[in-house]
Design a protein around this motif. Structure first.
Motif, short mmCIF file in Angstrom:
data_model
loop_
_atom_site.label_atom_id
_atom_site.label_comp_id
_atom_site.label_asym_id
_atom_site.label_seq_id
_atom_site.Cartn_x
_atom_site.Cartn_y
_atom_site.Cartn_z
N GLY A 6 -28.11 5.57 9.58
CA GLY A 6 -29.54 5.57 9.91
C GLY A 6 -29.75 6.47 10.90
N ARG A 7 -28.94 7.41 11.54
CA ARG A 7 -29.30 8.15 12.55
C ARG A 7 -29.00 9.62 11.98
NH1 ARG A 7 -26.62 5.73 17.83
NH2 ARG A 7 -27.74 3.63 17.78
N GLU A 8 -29.70 10.67 12.33
CA GLU A 8 -29.29 12.19 11.92
C GLU A 8 -28.10 12.21 12.62
OE1 GLU A 8 -32.52 15.05 12.80
OE2 GLU A 8 -34.03 13.91 11.86
N GLY A 9 -27.34 13.28 12.00
CA GLY A 9 -25.94 13.50 12.43
C GLY A 9 -24.78 12.47 12.18
N ALA A 10 -25.11 11.52 11.21
CA ALA A 10 -24.11 10.70 11.08
C ALA A 10 -23.05 11.40 10.27
CB ALA A 10 -24.61 9.28 10.09
N THR A 11 -21.64 11.00 10.35
CA THR A 11 -20.69 11.50 9.87
C THR A 11 -19.99 10.82 8.53
OG1 THR A 11 -19.16 10.98 11.42
CG2 THR A 11 -20.07 13.10 11.81
N VAL A 12 -20.36 9.38 8.50
CA VAL A 12 -19.88 8.68 7.64
C VAL A 12 -20.92 7.46 7.69
CG1 VAL A 12 -18.22 7.50 9.09
CG2 VAL A 12 -17.99 7.07 6.49
N ILE A 13 -21.13 6.61 6.58
CA ILE A 13 -22.01 5.25 6.49
C ILE A 13 -20.92 4.33 5.88
CG2 ILE A 13 -23.97 4.21 5.34
CD1 ILE A 13 -25.27 6.99 5.44
N PHE A 14 -20.79 3.11 6.49
CA PHE A 14 -20.22 2.02 5.71
C PHE A 14 -21.35 0.85 5.64
CE2 PHE A 14 -16.94 3.93 8.81
CZ PHE A 14 -15.87 4.17 7.81
N SER A 15 -21.27 0.26 4.44
CA SER A 15 -22.10 -1.06 4.06
C SER A 15 -21.19 -2.11 3.55
CB SER A 15 -23.11 -0.64 3.67
OG SER A 15 -24.16 -1.61 3.16
N VAL A 16 -21.77 -3.33 3.51
CA VAL A 16 -21.32 -4.26 2.66
C VAL A 16 -21.85 -4.36 1.06
CG1 VAL A 16 -20.45 -5.65 4.69
CG2 VAL A 16 -22.94 -6.06 3.55
N ASP A 43 -34.97 -13.77 -0.24
CA ASP A 43 -33.75 -13.35 0.30
C ASP A 43 -33.71 -12.27 1.11
OD1 ASP A 43 -31.13 -13.48 1.13
OD2 ASP A 43 -30.24 -13.04 -0.72
N GLN A 44 -33.28 -12.26 2.58
CA GLN A 44 -33.06 -11.10 3.27
C GLN A 44 -32.12 -10.23 2.63
OE1 GLN A 44 -32.21 -12.44 7.01
NE2 GLN A 44 -30.26 -13.09 6.72
N SER A 45 -31.03 -10.74 2.07
CA SER A 45 -30.13 -9.83 1.50
C SER A 45 -30.51 -9.55 -0.07
CB SER A 45 -28.53 -10.48 1.56
OG SER A 45 -28.33 -10.91 2.68
N LYS A 46 -31.26 -9.89 -0.28
CA LYS A 46 -32.05 -9.62 -1.71
C LYS A 46 -30.73 -10.06 -2.93
CE LYS A 46 -36.01 -8.47 -0.33
NZ LYS A 46 -36.89 -9.16 -0.75
N GLY A 47 -30.20 -10.95 -2.67
CA GLY A 47 -29.25 -11.40 -3.80
C GLY A 47 -28.19 -10.27 -3.84
N THR A 48 -27.73 -9.49 -2.80
CA THR A 48 -26.49 -8.43 -3.05
C THR A 48 -25.25 -9.00 -2.78
OG1 THR A 48 -27.24 -7.51 -0.84
CG2 THR A 48 -28.28 -6.57 -2.71
N ASN A 49 -25.32 -9.69 -1.47
CA ASN A 49 -23.80 -10.00 -0.94
C ASN A 49 -23.98 -11.09 0.02
OD1 ASN A 49 -21.20 -10.35 -0.66
ND2 ASN A 49 -20.85 -8.12 -0.19
N TYR A 50 -22.97 -12.21 0.29
CA TYR A 50 -23.01 -13.05 1.12
C TYR A 50 -21.82 -13.19 1.69
CZ TYR A 50 -27.24 -14.46 -1.57
OH TYR A 50 -28.49 -14.31 -2.08
#
Length: 246
Positions: free
Chosen positions: A3-13, A151-158
């Motif tokens: 979410g920031r300019e200059g990020a070198t890698v993005i991790f997410s669940v 759902d705040q996760s939109k049914g993606t993962n819990y």
């Protein structure tokens, strides 16, 4: 890092979150939710008492969240009086992490009151992690029931799925994209529009527990959780970062 300019890698669940950053030309890594080694140890050491011959179904979470599918949840409980439902998590305003207990709607209040009035429901409130593990170990199955449209996760993962799976017992849930190709881990309706099929699916699984909780499936689920401890995820993240280091 996202979410920031200059990020070198993005991790997410979830892949869905990673897709939001498709325009960024940086590596992206899907890391599953995890479970602690301590939680797994507590499960292994649980006594798992018999529950008077009734089928035991567990649900952990914040019952004051407005995105639970109240109507379907209550329908399932009413239609299965022979099943004992165990509920862990906030259900009193003072224990809520939703705005410190402020802004809880009448529909949520009515939902909680109905749960408390049902003879086949036991509400425990918030319990310690090790206590939760001890309780989960004695369940025959687990349920998740969110309204995907709210759902705040939109049914993606819990997060709770990994703790359920760690017991080896079957999970019956609304549609969850992260597990759509893993019916051995989570049983779910195909629809991402509503939960109309969930009550019938629940009955199907409960009526065939020996099949859904076979030794092979239980072993598969427990191994999956053991492969997704937070310590292993940290090692995985560290390996990615080391590859990116100059």
């Amino acid at each position: 890092i996202a979410g920031r300019e200059g990020a070198t890698v993005i991790f997410s669940v979830t892949p869905e979150i990673l897709n939001k950053y498709a325009h960024l030309d940086v590596p992206k890594k899907h890391i599953l939710h995890g479970v602690t080694d301590e939680f797994l140890a507590a499960l292994r050491n649980a006594s798992m008492p018999r529950q008077n011959g009734k089928i035991q179904v567990g649900y952990s979470g914040n019952f004051l969240r407005p995105d639970m599918d109240h109507a379907v949840f209550l329908q399932i409980i009413r239609e299965n009086p022979e099943v004992q439902f165990h509920c862990w998590g906030s259900y009193k305003a003072g224990d809520s992490n939703v705005g410190g207990g402020q802004g809880i709607s009448n529909s949520v209040t009515n939902f909680v009151q109905q749960l408390q009035d049902m003879p086949n429901v036991k509400m425990y409130g918030v319990v310690a992690s090790n206590t939760l593990a001890q309780h989960l170990a004695s369940m025959n199955a687990f349920m998740i029931c969110y309204d995907i449209n709210k759902d705040q996760s939109k049914g993606t993962n819990y997060h709770k799925i990994m703790e359920y799976v760690a017991t080896g017992k079957v999970v019956i849930s609304n549609n969850v994209t992260n597990y759509k190709d893993r019916p051995d881990l989570v049983q779910m309706p195909a629809s991402r529009e509503n939960n109309k099929e969930l009550p019938q699916l629940f009955k199907q699984v409960i009526n065939n527990l020996a099949e859904y909780n076979s030794e092979q499936l239980r072993s598969t689920r427990m191994q999956y959780a053991a492969d997704n401890t937070y310590s292993k995820h940290l090692d995985e993240i560290e390996a990615v970062l080391q590859k990116l280091s100059p």
